[in-house]
Design a protein around this motif. Structure first.
Motif, PDB file in Angstrom:
ATOM      1  N   SER A  29       0.828  -1.282  -0.050  1.00  0.00           N
ATOM      2  CA  SER A  29      -0.156  -0.072  -0.067  1.00  0.00           C
ATOM      3  C   SER A  29       0.699   1.254   0.128  1.00  0.00           C
ATOM      4  N   MET A  30       0.336   2.365  -0.603  1.00  0.00           N
ATOM      5  CA  MET A  30       0.983   3.545  -0.587  1.00  0.00           C
ATOM      6  C   MET A  30      -0.102   4.810  -0.146  1.00  0.00           C
ATOM      7  N   LYS A  31       0.145   5.600   0.601  1.00  0.00           N
ATOM      8  CA  LYS A  31      -0.610   6.656   0.930  1.00  0.00           C
ATOM      9  C   LYS A  31      -0.675   7.783   0.136  1.00  0.00           C
ATOM     10  N   LYS A  32       0.472   8.201  -0.334  1.00  0.00           N
ATOM     11  CA  LYS A  32       1.008   9.286  -1.409  1.00  0.00           C
ATOM     12  C   LYS A  32       1.820   8.984  -2.194  1.00  0.00           C
ATOM     13  N   TYR A  33       1.858   9.425  -3.449  1.00  0.00           N
ATOM     14  CA  TYR A  33       2.288   8.910  -4.816  1.00  0.00           C
ATOM     15  C   TYR A  33       4.066   9.076  -4.378  1.00  0.00           C
ATOM     16  N   ASN A  34       4.441   9.971  -3.461  1.00  0.00           N
ATOM     17  CA  ASN A  34       6.117   9.789  -3.281  1.00  0.00           C
ATOM     18  C   ASN A  34       6.171   9.289  -1.828  1.00  0.00           C
ATOM     19  N   SER A  35       5.512   8.470  -1.156  1.00  0.00           N
ATOM     20  CA  SER A  35       5.849   7.830   0.092  1.00  0.00           C
ATOM     21  C   SER A  35       6.392   6.556   0.054  1.00  0.00           C
ATOM     22  N   GLU A  36       6.658   5.923   1.042  1.00  0.00           N
ATOM     23  CA  GLU A  36       7.188   4.568   0.970  1.00  0.00           C
ATOM     24  C   GLU A  36       6.194   3.658   1.108  1.00  0.00           C
ATOM     25  N   ILE A  37       6.632   2.571   0.289  1.00  0.00           N
ATOM     26  CA  ILE A  37       5.517   1.552   0.196  1.00  0.00           C
ATOM     27  C   ILE A  37       5.779   0.519   1.222  1.00  0.00           C
ATOM     28  N   LYS A  38       4.359   0.023   1.622  1.00  0.00           N
ATOM     29  CA  LYS A  38       4.382  -0.635   2.932  1.00  0.00           C
ATOM     30  C   LYS A  38       3.544  -2.032   2.685  1.00  0.00           C
ATOM     31  N   GLU A  39       4.184  -2.988   3.522  1.00  0.00           N
ATOM     32  CA  GLU A  39       3.083  -4.185   3.284  1.00  0.00           C
ATOM     33  C   GLU A  39       1.687  -3.875   4.175  1.00  0.00           C
ATOM     34  N   TYR A  40       0.845  -4.394   3.173  1.00  0.00           N
ATOM     35  CA  TYR A  40      -0.667  -4.068   3.582  1.00  0.00           C
ATOM     36  C   TYR A  40      -1.279  -5.641   4.136  1.00  0.00           C
ATOM     37  N   LYS A  41      -1.041  -6.559   3.428  1.00  0.00           N
ATOM     38  CA  LYS A  41      -1.379  -7.903   3.736  1.00  0.00           C
ATOM     39  C   LYS A  41      -0.449  -8.943   3.029  1.00  0.00           C
ATOM     40  N   GLU A  42       0.050  -9.807   3.852  1.00  0.00           N
ATOM     41  CA  GLU A  42       0.924 -11.128   3.618  1.00  0.00           C
ATOM     42  C   GLU A  42       0.341 -12.192   3.666  1.00  0.00           C
ATOM     43  N   PHE A  43       0.605 -13.301   2.794  1.00  0.00           N
ATOM     44  CA  PHE A  43      -0.034 -14.593   2.980  1.00  0.00           C
ATOM     45  C   PHE A  43       0.764 -15.522   1.995  1.00  0.00           C
ATOM     46  N   ASP A  44       0.561 -16.773   1.839  1.00  0.00           N
ATOM     47  CA  ASP A  44       1.321 -17.818   1.464  1.00  0.00           C
ATOM     48  C   ASP A  44       1.329 -18.207  -0.109  1.00  0.00           C
ATOM     49  N   ASN A  45       0.068 -17.956  -0.511  1.00  0.00           N
ATOM     50  CA  ASN A  45      -0.163 -18.096  -1.920  1.00  0.00           C
ATOM     51  C   ASN A  45      -0.062 -17.037  -2.796  1.00  0.00           C
TER      52      ASN A  45
END
Length: 636
Positions: free
Chosen positions: A73-89
């Motif tokens: 996920s990203m809140k702004k166009y020039n912000s850090e990209i962060k994990e929103y959800k993680e899974f095994d598939n």
């Protein structure tokens, strides 16, 4: 040391041989050529490859991106990209609106008999939803993520139906619509109206739009009409008793229209845009919408006010192809992926409030390619119909190498035929242009879409040869260009493009140096009889019904297998054994016929593929052999 080397060589040779015998049958190809690799092509991959945009979080404030086994996920166009959800598939494109589930489909070695699976992101567990051997595919979620619709031919192998079922109850499955067609699809689902919008495809020029009550199952056709109408999308407008529909009912092109569900009347919105509307997205409040048009293979973005029905063009939109156009829930920003001939993918967000377009980056750092890639340029050439003497402008794209001497030419014919080849990034084209000095040309011959419904009909039925005439006209155009070598032209095509390749080799063999046929049609009669049952009627509408005597005579006459003695140019054939669309025997019979005539023909049959080579090792083999083939017959 010498013994170790010998043992290694024997072991390596044995493994390689076993691997070939396990999944690949090759004929007419020398071992010295078969094993050549071209690793330098890997340097022609674009590094401008931002994770694909897939939508917005629940409050519409963050963009979401597919990272494989992670949603970013990203809140702004020039912000850090962060994990929103993680899974095994690995994430599929069928993510539920609440982002707790996704559906995915798998087939066996390209046979397209998809088995449907549900993956629960909250528990990291998946489950099987359909029986092996049933073709269950193309899912569509309800807005509350509690139910979904999917297509399947399990009731009757010759027909594709719509089914609806719940997430929690595995037995809650109902037949929703019988015989929706293989190309049929769901456009929208409104819980407020308890209604689903879906389309049944008779042909690319003739589609039926339906509303389906998700409680009673009642079905009603929207806009019954004696005339053929092509629909490409339909979406409900929240808080209105209306929907937006894209169709060509009132124009040569696909237009955006307002449809009043009470009065059942249409109002055309985009009458002043002489191009197809290609994508549409509406916010959850029913205030704003965004749409893009396909202008000669390139996209343009527009914003629509749903109260006034006035729209405005986003003037600073970069050149390229827009995909995954999605507006956020509040209608304040629209996101999309952008593809172009000189880079793979960029992601943009357009702020509707302040009229500003922003490219999404990692903390403002732009991805950069170290290589300068060739840009595809659009052009047209003349083709004259031999029967009515009408002159047509055939649209095309060209990638030119930076060399002084006249260059050889690689013509790529798209499949379909109701398809449009666009100028998206292709590392293989870039390798041909930059490493081998080959000019690449992509024509949208008669029968292609994107240029009006009349143009798309110009190759139907008994007009099939019009497409081949367009290849001849392109050869004429090439001959007039001082920077192109008309004596060194190769033609390549997949599926229907494979048919055009074979037919062109038969008709223009002295003008085409070599050809590459990938899963192509060689005999219209055997093709129509052997393509899978659920596809046959749709293909008969386009190509002709072989059960009709006059049509059968014509189809036999134009089938490449019946003109194979006219093919003098070397041919390379790729085919998947499990192809449900074009049976592998279409390629097999061409190889046998040419081989019996003593013609040079290379043949590769993959036992673990279907309609095209999808597995990486097979794709690499196809790519390497194509380069070797071109080096021998086109570059020399």
């Amino acid at each position: 040391m010498k013994l170790d080397y010998i043992l290694f060589y024997v072991l390596f040779f044995t493994i390689t041989l076993y691997s070939q015998e396990a999944n690949i049958i090759s004929k007419g190809i020398a071992d010295s050529i078969y094993n050549i690799e071209y690793p330098k092509i890997n340097t022609y991959r674009s590094k401008i490859n931002f994770p694909p945009f897939i939508g917005w979080n629940q409050n519409g404030k963050k963009m979401l991106f597919n990272g494989g086994k992670v949603i970013y996920s990203m809140k702004k166009y020039n912000s850090e990209i962060k994990e929103y959800k993680e899974f095994d598939n690995n994430l599929s494109s069928y993510l539920s609106p609440n982002h707790n589930y996704f559906l995915y489909q798998e087939d066996e070695n390209g046979n397209e008999d998809y088995q449907l699976f549900l993956y629960d992101i909250t528990t990291n567990k998946g489950k099987v939803l359909s029986e092996e051997g049933d073709k269950s595919y193309d899912s569509f979620w309800s807005p509350d993520s509690q139910r979904f619709i999917f297509k399947s031919n399990k009731r009757n192998p010759a027909e594709v139906d719509l089914y609806v079922r719940g997430v929690s109850d595995s037995h809650d499955e109902q037949l929703l619509f019988s015989n929706i067609s293989d190309d049929g699809q769901v456009y929208d689902w409104s819980l407020e109206k308890n209604t689903i919008l879906a389309v049944k495809v008779i042909s690319e020029n003739n589609k039926f739009l339906y509303s389906i009550n998700d409680q009673s199952g009642e079905i009603e056709q929207i806009n019954p009409n004696k005339n053929n109408i092509a629909y490409s999308d339909a979406k409900f407008i929240p808080n209105q008793n209306a929907c937006l529909i894209i169709s060509d009912e009132f124009s040569e092109f696909l237009q955006l229209q307002l449809y009043d569900l009470s009065s059942k009347k249409f109002k055309v919105i985009t009458s002043n845009i002489p191009w197809d509307i290609e994508a549409l997205t509406i916010d959850k409040n029913g205030k704003k919408a965004a749409f893009s048009i396909n202008k000669n293979g390139l996209s343009q973005l527009y914003i629509l006010d749903l109260k006034t029905l006035k729209y405005s063009k986003v003037n600073d939109s970069p050149e390229g192809i827009i995909r995954n156009l999605i507006i956020n829930s509040k209608g304040t920003e629209v996101g999309f992926n952008l593809y172009a001939s000189t880079f793979y993918r960029k992601v943009f967000g357009y702020n509707i409030k302040i009229n500003k377009l922003n490219q999404y980056t990692r903390k403002g750092k732009l991805l950069i390619d170290t290589l300068i890639f060739a840009k595809a340029e659009s052009f047209t050439y003349k083709s004259i119909d031999p029967d009515n003497k009408i002159e047509y402008n055939i649209p095309a794209f060209i990638y030119r190498p930076n060399i002084e001497s006249p260059s050889p030419v690689f013509i790529d014919i798209h499949g379909g035929p109701e398809y449009q080849i666009k100028a998206s990034f292709n590392s293989f084209y870039q390798y041909l242009v930059n490493e081998l000095g080959i000019t690449v040309i992509l024509p949208n011959i008669r029968g292609s879409n994107g240029y009006g419904k009349s143009y798309m009909k110009l190759d139907d039925g008994i007009n099939r040869e019009n497409a081949i005439e367009d290849v001849g006209a392109l050869l004429d155009w090439i001959k007039k260009q001082p920077d192109l070598d008309a004596d060194r032209v190769a033609i390549y095509g997949e599926s229907y493009g494979g048919y055009v390749t074979l037919a062109s080799l038969a008709k223009y063999s002295k003008r085409i140096k070599c050809g590459i046929d990938v899963v192509g049609i060689s005999n219209w009669i055997t093709y129509l009889k052997s393509t899978r049952d659920y596809r046959r009627d749709l293909r008969r509408v386009e190509f002709g019904d072989e059960r009709n005597n006059n049509t059968s005579v014509f189809l036999k006459e134009i089938s490449p297998i019946n003109n194979v003695d006219k093919i003098d140019s070397p041919l390379l054939i790729f085919q998947g054994l499990n192809d449900p669309r074009v049976n592998y025997k279409e390629s097999e019979q061409v190889y046998k016929a040419l081989n019996s005539l003593g013609k040079e023909v290379w043949y590769v049959l993959a036992k673990d593929e279907g309609h095209g080579f999808k597995k990486n090792s097979n794709y690499l083999l196809q790519r390497n052999l194509t380069i070797s083939f071109l080096k021998k017959h086109l570059i020399y």
